[in-house]
Structure formats: structure tokens, C-alpha cells
Design a protein around this motif. Sequence first.
Motif, PDB file in Angstrom:
ATOM      1  N   GLU A   3      39.935  52.820  34.507  1.00 42.04           N
ATOM      2  CA  GLU A   3      38.551  52.949  34.064  1.00 42.04           C
ATOM      3  C   GLU A   3      38.496  53.523  32.653  1.00 42.04           C
ATOM      4  O   GLU A   3      39.259  54.421  32.296  1.00 42.04           O
ATOM      5  CB  GLU A   3      37.799  53.862  35.037  1.00 42.04           C
ATOM      6  N   LEU A   4      37.583  52.998  31.855  1.00 40.55           N
ATOM      7  CA  LEU A   4      37.451  53.441  30.474  1.00 40.55           C
ATOM      8  C   LEU A   4      36.961  54.879  30.424  1.00 40.55           C
ATOM      9  O   LEU A   4      35.982  55.242  31.083  1.00 40.55           O
ATOM     10  CB  LEU A   4      36.469  52.532  29.725  1.00 40.55           C
ATOM     11  N   ASN A   5      37.633  55.690  29.646  1.00 41.82           N
ATOM     12  CA  ASN A   5      37.243  57.080  29.433  1.00 41.82           C
ATOM     13  C   ASN A   5      36.500  57.147  28.099  1.00 41.82           C
ATOM     14  O   ASN A   5      37.111  57.100  27.033  1.00 41.82           O
ATOM     15  CB  ASN A   5      38.483  57.983  29.413  1.00 41.82           C
ATOM     16  N   GLU A   6      35.192  57.217  28.155  1.00 40.31           N
ATOM     17  CA  GLU A   6      34.392  57.146  26.929  1.00 40.31           C
ATOM     18  C   GLU A   6      34.656  58.340  26.013  1.00 40.31           C
ATOM     19  O   GLU A   6      34.658  58.194  24.781  1.00 40.31           O
ATOM     20  CB  GLU A   6      32.909  57.066  27.277  1.00 40.31           C
TER      21      GLU A   6
END
Length: 365
Positions: A3-6
Motif C-alpha cells: 500500500e502506498l505510504n503518502e
Amino acid sequence: MSELNEAALNELVGRVLGDLGGAVSVPLVRIGDALGLYATLKEIGPAKADELAEAAGCAPRYVREWLAAQAASGYVHHEQGRFSLTPEQSLVFAAPDSPVNLIGAFDTAAAMAENQPKVQAAFKTGRGVAWGDQAGCMFCAVARLFRPGYVNALVQDWLPALDGVVDKLKNGAKVADVGCGHGLSTILMAQAFPASRFTGYDFHPGSIAAATAHVQAHGLTNVHFEVGRAQDFEGRDFDFITCFDCLHDMGDPNGAAAHIRRALKNGGTWMVVEPMAGDTLEENINPVGRLYYSASTMICVPTSLAQETGLALGAQAGEQRLSDVIRSGGFTHVRRAAQTPLNMILEATNLGSPSTTRRTRNLGR
């Protein structure tokens, strides 16, 4: 896919934007140095843009934009429409002999960028890019990059850290500076120790020509320069041999170590100045390691791979690997004598003769 870690993405983008700001500052800093803008601002500041332009003999519109970029980078100080250099900024940009003058690093970065096509092609072939084939005046840039460290530490700190070397130099020693480049290190030692005799060797004829011109300009009579490789330069019975920031660039550093051992008198000393580095990648993931790994990719590894065996130690070889190379030449004692944030200074000695040392090592096997 994870999952993208903003937050991590924003941090990375911010870091890259900072890097890009530094990258596009390279030509601006070099323009400021070449046109004397930093030196003039140091002399007359605080000054308006038009005042600096007039004093430096430059077009006001260009100087105004240049100053805006410098202020945004934090390289000059801006207050109420006037520009100046703080004492700290002066040391970095307008004091040639300052230990933290970094203009040479900007010159080197520009040469590295110009060198990209040649190194990029070498990535596919595995071949090297010879030192004499590097783009631009890489030799001039590297000489300027190392100058502040040598001027501020060589005679003052590094030589006194070696066992008995300063006394030998004061009394009159025979010295070889191997891989001398433009000869700054050789000249500094020759100026400090007029009773000693110095020979600078480098395999690049252009650098030897520049070094010879420099020594003639200084009017020194106890130093001369010759074209010669580290593994077979002429000359014997040296009391002291030095290698400044070049052992890791050599194609055959083991052969160089063996030849240097043979060229030294019994009881002689070899000083090896190398970039500061730990022995593992993890130890070198820091701002200094970042600079040296990048320079190593673009300069050091290509230079080594263009020579003989092409061992390609790289600028971040680390003390253990360097010590192993030094010992391979027959030196039995290697120690770190001094260090700076950018350099480690290794001292290598051996009281036995080269032939005896070789017999002892053979018996040991």
C-alpha cells in the motif's frame, strides 16, 4: 504491491526537490565564482543588485536574477533589498583557502554531468573511461576539490600524525608523491620542508605539465614532476612516499603497493590518504557516502576499469579493504593515523627488506 505510504512519498518528493534545487544551482555557483560575484559581494556588501553588477562589471538584469536564486538557495543573505555574504557563506563560496570552500565540488559535479555519455556507454560494455578521456577539465576540478583539505590539514595535522616523518622531512628526506595530479600536495610539502627533495609522479601527461607549470610559478627548486605509473615509476631509496586520494582509482593497486614497498628505504613510510568510508554499505549511507559513491560511479570506477587489471576499488572501499591492498605489497604495519570528515590517513611501514618480507610470507604459506 504494498500500500502506498503518502507520508513517505511526500518526504521523498521533498528530498528530490531539494536535490534538484542543488543540481540546477551548479552552473549558477560556477558563474558566480568565475565572474567574481561572490568575491565582490564579500568586499562591498551589503549591496543592491545594481551595485554588485556595476562593481563586478556585469549586466544588472542577470545579476538581479542570479542573486534571487542565490538567496532562495541560502547561499547569500538578503535583507531589505540588499544582499551580502554571512561569515559562514563567505567561507564556503568566497575564501579559496577555507577548509570548507566547496567551489571545487561544484566544478566536479559539472564535469561529472558532462561525462555522462561516456560512462553511460561503459555501463553496457563494462569497459572503463580513461582518466585522460574524462569530459571537460575533470583534472582541474578534482585538484580544486581537494585543495582546501590539503592546504588546511596536510602539513598542520596529517604529517605530524605519522611516526617520525616530520623530523625526517626537516632534516632532509627523499620523497615521492605518487598520483600527484596537478601537484598541489607535492608543492605544499616542498614549501614546508625546503631541506627535503620531492618528486611527483602521475600517469597523466597533462597533469604533469600543469604541475610543472605550478612549481615554476612558485619558484621552488626542491621539487620536480615526472610522468610515471604507480606500479613502475622510476626512483628508489625514498624515505617517504605519499598517495593522495588516488589508490582506489588505480587499475592495479596491489601492484602499486608492491612497487612502492620496493621503492622505500628500510624504515620508510607510506602515507595513503583516501576518502572517509566505513567497511560496509550500511556504514556509508550518509551525506559523505552519497557524494563519494556518486563520484565513484562517474569517475573512480571508470578510471580504474580503463587500466590493467581494473580492480575498481571505488571511492568507498573502506579501511579494511585498503589495508588488505597495502599489506599485499609487503607492508606489515598499517594504522589510521588521522582523519577528517572527508578523508582517512593511513600510515604503512615495514622494518624488514622487501626480499625478506616476501620469503617470510612464502614460508607462512
